[in-house]
Design an enzyme around this catalytic site. Sequence first.
Site, PDB file in Angstrom:
ATOM      1  N   HIS A 287       0.878  -1.086  -0.090  1.00  0.00           N
ATOM      2  CA  HIS A 287       0.104   0.071  -0.002  1.00  0.00           C
ATOM      3  C   HIS A 287       1.141   1.130  -0.017  1.00  0.00           C
ATOM      4  CE1 HIS A 287      -3.654   2.404   0.508  1.00  0.00           C
ATOM      5  NE2 HIS A 287      -3.745   2.119   1.795  1.00  0.00           N
ATOM      6  N   HIS A 326      -2.445  -1.897 -10.022  1.00  0.00           N
ATOM      7  CA  HIS A 326      -3.086  -1.188  -9.046  1.00  0.00           C
ATOM      8  C   HIS A 326      -4.203  -2.087  -9.063  1.00  0.00           C
ATOM      9  CE1 HIS A 326      -5.714   1.719  -7.076  1.00  0.00           C
ATOM     10  NE2 HIS A 326      -4.350   2.113  -6.604  1.00  0.00           N
ATOM     11  N   ASP A 382       2.899   5.614  -6.725  1.00  0.00           N
ATOM     12  CA  ASP A 382       4.260   5.577  -5.956  1.00  0.00           C
ATOM     13  C   ASP A 382       5.316   5.377  -6.919  1.00  0.00           C
ATOM     14  OD1 ASP A 382       3.131   5.583  -3.418  1.00  0.00           O
ATOM     15  OD2 ASP A 382       2.404   3.377  -3.331  1.00  0.00           O
TER      16      ASP A 382
HETATM   17  N1  ACO Z   1       5.124  -6.778 -10.774  1.00  0.00           N
HETATM   18  C1  ACO Z   1       5.046  -7.857 -11.371  1.00  0.00           C
HETATM   19  N2  ACO Z   1       3.823  -8.269 -11.419  1.00  0.00           N
HETATM   20  C2  ACO Z   1       2.975  -7.777 -11.052  1.00  0.00           C
HETATM   21  C3  ACO Z   1       2.688  -6.498 -10.162  1.00  0.00           C
HETATM   22  C4  ACO Z   1       3.994  -6.163 -10.146  1.00  0.00           C
HETATM   23  N3  ACO Z   1       4.042  -4.968  -9.438  1.00  0.00           N
HETATM   24  N4  ACO Z   1       1.638  -6.410  -9.980  1.00  0.00           N
HETATM   25  C5  ACO Z   1       0.805  -7.319 -10.396  1.00  0.00           C
HETATM   26  N5  ACO Z   1       1.405  -8.126 -11.094  1.00  0.00           N
HETATM   27  C6  ACO Z   1       0.753  -9.382 -11.848  1.00  0.00           C
HETATM   28  C7  ACO Z   1       0.558 -10.636 -10.792  1.00  0.00           C
HETATM   29  O1  ACO Z   1       1.388 -11.433 -10.632  1.00  0.00           O
HETATM   30  C8  ACO Z   1      -0.723 -11.422 -11.745  1.00  0.00           C
HETATM   31  O2  ACO Z   1      -0.123 -11.918 -12.720  1.00  0.00           O
HETATM   32  P1  ACO Z   1      -0.821 -13.438 -13.094  1.00  0.00           P
HETATM   33  O3  ACO Z   1      -1.944 -12.967 -13.412  1.00  0.00           O
HETATM   34  O4  ACO Z   1       0.290 -14.035 -14.037  1.00  0.00           O
HETATM   35  O5  ACO Z   1      -0.704 -14.253 -11.825  1.00  0.00           O
HETATM   36  C9  ACO Z   1      -1.211 -10.063 -12.274  1.00  0.00           C
HETATM   37  O6  ACO Z   1      -0.204  -8.925 -12.290  1.00  0.00           O
HETATM   38  C10 ACO Z   1      -2.454  -9.437 -11.521  1.00  0.00           C
HETATM   39  O7  ACO Z   1      -1.991  -8.845 -10.271  1.00  0.00           O
HETATM   40  P2  ACO Z   1      -2.826  -8.975  -9.009  1.00  0.00           P
HETATM   41  O8  ACO Z   1      -1.824  -9.288  -7.881  1.00  0.00           O
HETATM   42  O9  ACO Z   1      -3.959 -10.138  -9.284  1.00  0.00           O
HETATM   43  O10 ACO Z   1      -3.297  -7.562  -8.666  1.00  0.00           O
HETATM   44  P3  ACO Z   1      -4.094  -6.909  -7.425  1.00  0.00           P
HETATM   45  O11 ACO Z   1      -5.067  -6.108  -7.905  1.00  0.00           O
HETATM   46  O12 ACO Z   1      -4.442  -8.191  -6.505  1.00  0.00           O
HETATM   47  O13 ACO Z   1      -2.614  -6.083  -6.720  1.00  0.00           O
HETATM   48  C11 ACO Z   1      -1.140  -4.567  -6.225  1.00  0.00           C
HETATM   49  C12 ACO Z   1      -2.508  -4.860  -6.922  1.00  0.00           C
HETATM   50  C13 ACO Z   1      -1.190  -5.166  -4.824  1.00  0.00           C
HETATM   51  C14 ACO Z   1      -0.967  -3.069  -6.208  1.00  0.00           C
HETATM   52  C15 ACO Z   1      -0.094  -5.077  -7.156  1.00  0.00           C
HETATM   53  O14 ACO Z   1      -0.165  -4.856  -8.448  1.00  0.00           O
HETATM   54  C16 ACO Z   1       1.392  -4.860  -6.773  1.00  0.00           C
HETATM   55  O15 ACO Z   1       1.762  -5.698  -5.646  1.00  0.00           O
HETATM   56  N6  ACO Z   1       2.015  -3.726  -6.931  1.00  0.00           N
HETATM   57  C17 ACO Z   1       3.323  -3.496  -6.676  1.00  0.00           C
HETATM   58  C18 ACO Z   1       3.067  -2.697  -5.223  1.00  0.00           C
HETATM   59  C19 ACO Z   1       2.777  -1.348  -5.363  1.00  0.00           C
HETATM   60  O16 ACO Z   1       2.973  -0.684  -6.160  1.00  0.00           O
HETATM   61  N7  ACO Z   1       1.631  -0.886  -4.439  1.00  0.00           N
HETATM   62  C20 ACO Z   1       1.053   0.288  -4.742  1.00  0.00           C
HETATM   63  C21 ACO Z   1      -0.391   0.264  -5.014  1.00  0.00           C
HETATM   64  S1  ACO Z   1      -0.870   2.077  -5.115  1.00  0.00           S
HETATM   65  C22 ACO Z   1      -1.323   2.508  -3.666  1.00  0.00           C
HETATM   66  O17 ACO Z   1      -1.240   1.904  -2.614  1.00  0.00           O
HETATM   67  C23 ACO Z   1      -1.144   4.055  -3.470  1.00  0.00           C
END
Ligand code: ACO
Length: 461
Positions: A287, A326, A382
């Site tokens: 987050h 996101h 971010d």
């Molecule tokens: N790097 C690599 N792969 C990713 C990333 C990432 N940053 N984010 C998602 N994916 C991939 C997942 O592995 C998944 O792949 P798959 O379908 O082959 O299994 C697919 O993309 C979908 O991702 P989910 O995890 O289902 O997406 P979710 O909506 O649950 O997660 C989140 C969102 C937590 C923000 C995620 O994208 C992440 O961890 N990002 C990195 C952390 C980040 O930048 N957080 C800030 C969010 S903005 C905020 O809070 C202000």
Amino acid sequence: MSTEQQSEAPAEGDEGPVASGNDTLTVTDNRTGRSYELPIEDDTIKALDLRQIKVHEEDFGMMAFDPAFTNTASCRSAITYIDGEAGILEHRGIPIEQLCEHSTFLEVSYLLVFGELPTRPQLEAWVHDVTIHTFVHEDIKKFLSGFRYDAHPMGMLLASTGALSTFYPDANKILDPIERYLATIRLIAKMPTLAAFSYRHNMGQPYVYPDNDLSYPENFLSMMFKMTETKYEPDPRLAKAIDVLFILHADHEQNCSTSAVRGVGSSDVDPYSAVAAGIAALYGRLHGGANEAVLQMLRRIESVDNIPSFLDAVKKREEKLMGFGHRVYKNYDPRARIIKSHADEVFEATEYNPLVELATELEKQALDDDFFTSRKLYPNVDFYSGIIYEALKIPPGMFTVIFAIARTAGWIAQWLEMTDDPDKKISRPRQIYTGAREANYIPLGERTGEDRISGPATRPS
Ligand code: ACO
């Protein structure tokens, strides 16, 4: 109220029940053949209407399973609108782009809290009220000085915000309009002071008291960086950038930390404690902690030459591309676009930083790669905020703290809305129980350890 339509299994060839109204959803339970007509309001059915769906009369009834609330509306809210597919963010209907261009963080806070833009006298009164509440009780200073020299400032902010409830015990009169207003003002006013004091504690520097001649962002910079000068005069470009960052982070509807504020606040605890819960949620690396993680990631990548091997590791799931992806935005995060445009002004006013170049190239290569585009992974807010803070010489530990200062406006607006909502009840999700039933207590001396049901904890050997 929903009604059970028919209790007999449909005959073979029967088309099944036909919905009588347009605003209903007809659900057929194939276990029993019974159909149910559930009212639809705002494209939504009430999860509780599923409860009537049962195989046996004594059954508990059907529930919806949604562990991360990915498709469950937990409230009605009129504060923030997001269209993740289209990349739209609006507060009280006003696009974030207009707010960043024309408004200030304190005006946006007023908009979130009161629901409309203030008139000039209203804005002046609001700014005055916030400004005269920026000081914290001297005992808060003593409280902060009890932390270790290297305590994470987010941990200090979390604890000191929770501690505020002990200084203002009347804040637990959560429906008293005066207490509600005072808590709103105090939280927005004191958060930069607590944040800056946490930073100065880490640096081993004396705390700088608020300077009420300065604007909200200028005062924050002064409390962070003032040394021996009699009057701290911040670079207006940097103060503007901080204010825009505050606006960009002010609210984001029912995200993890806001849901924490609402969930904890639903027990009728005071708003300081509820906001402390929001700070705790924001601390996590998925987050608000992501901007700090972006910087750590860039430092590990070290140079532009290492980007391809880093992206390969992401694709093999050995790494995560922090600052990308996101839950809601499946398009470019509109906040990332605005930040990017302000980043250049900041970089002009600050020294050259090689991490900026590295981040720009990393973004470019990721956006050229099918792995990221096919999963709709774009930079989020971010990705750039961390680099701007880095250019402002703000240490990574403070990034999430700055996010928390801004999000306080959203948290308190959401808390006010929730506590006024006639639908409000204490948050209490259901579960699908997967554990043992009716097990017997075995006396200590008779346990062999063989029949143990393994639990989630592992004892390190
Ligand atoms: N790097 C690599 N792969 C990713 C990333 C990432 N940053 N984010 C998602 N994916 C991939 C997942 O592995 C998944 O792949 P798959 O379908 O082959 O299994 C697919 O993309 C979908 O991702 P989910 O995890 O289902 O997406 P979710 O909506 O649950 O997660 C989140 C969102 C937590 C923000 C995620 O994208 C992440 O961890 N990002 C990195 C952390 C980040 O930048 N957080 C800030 C969010 S903005 C905020 O809070 C202000």
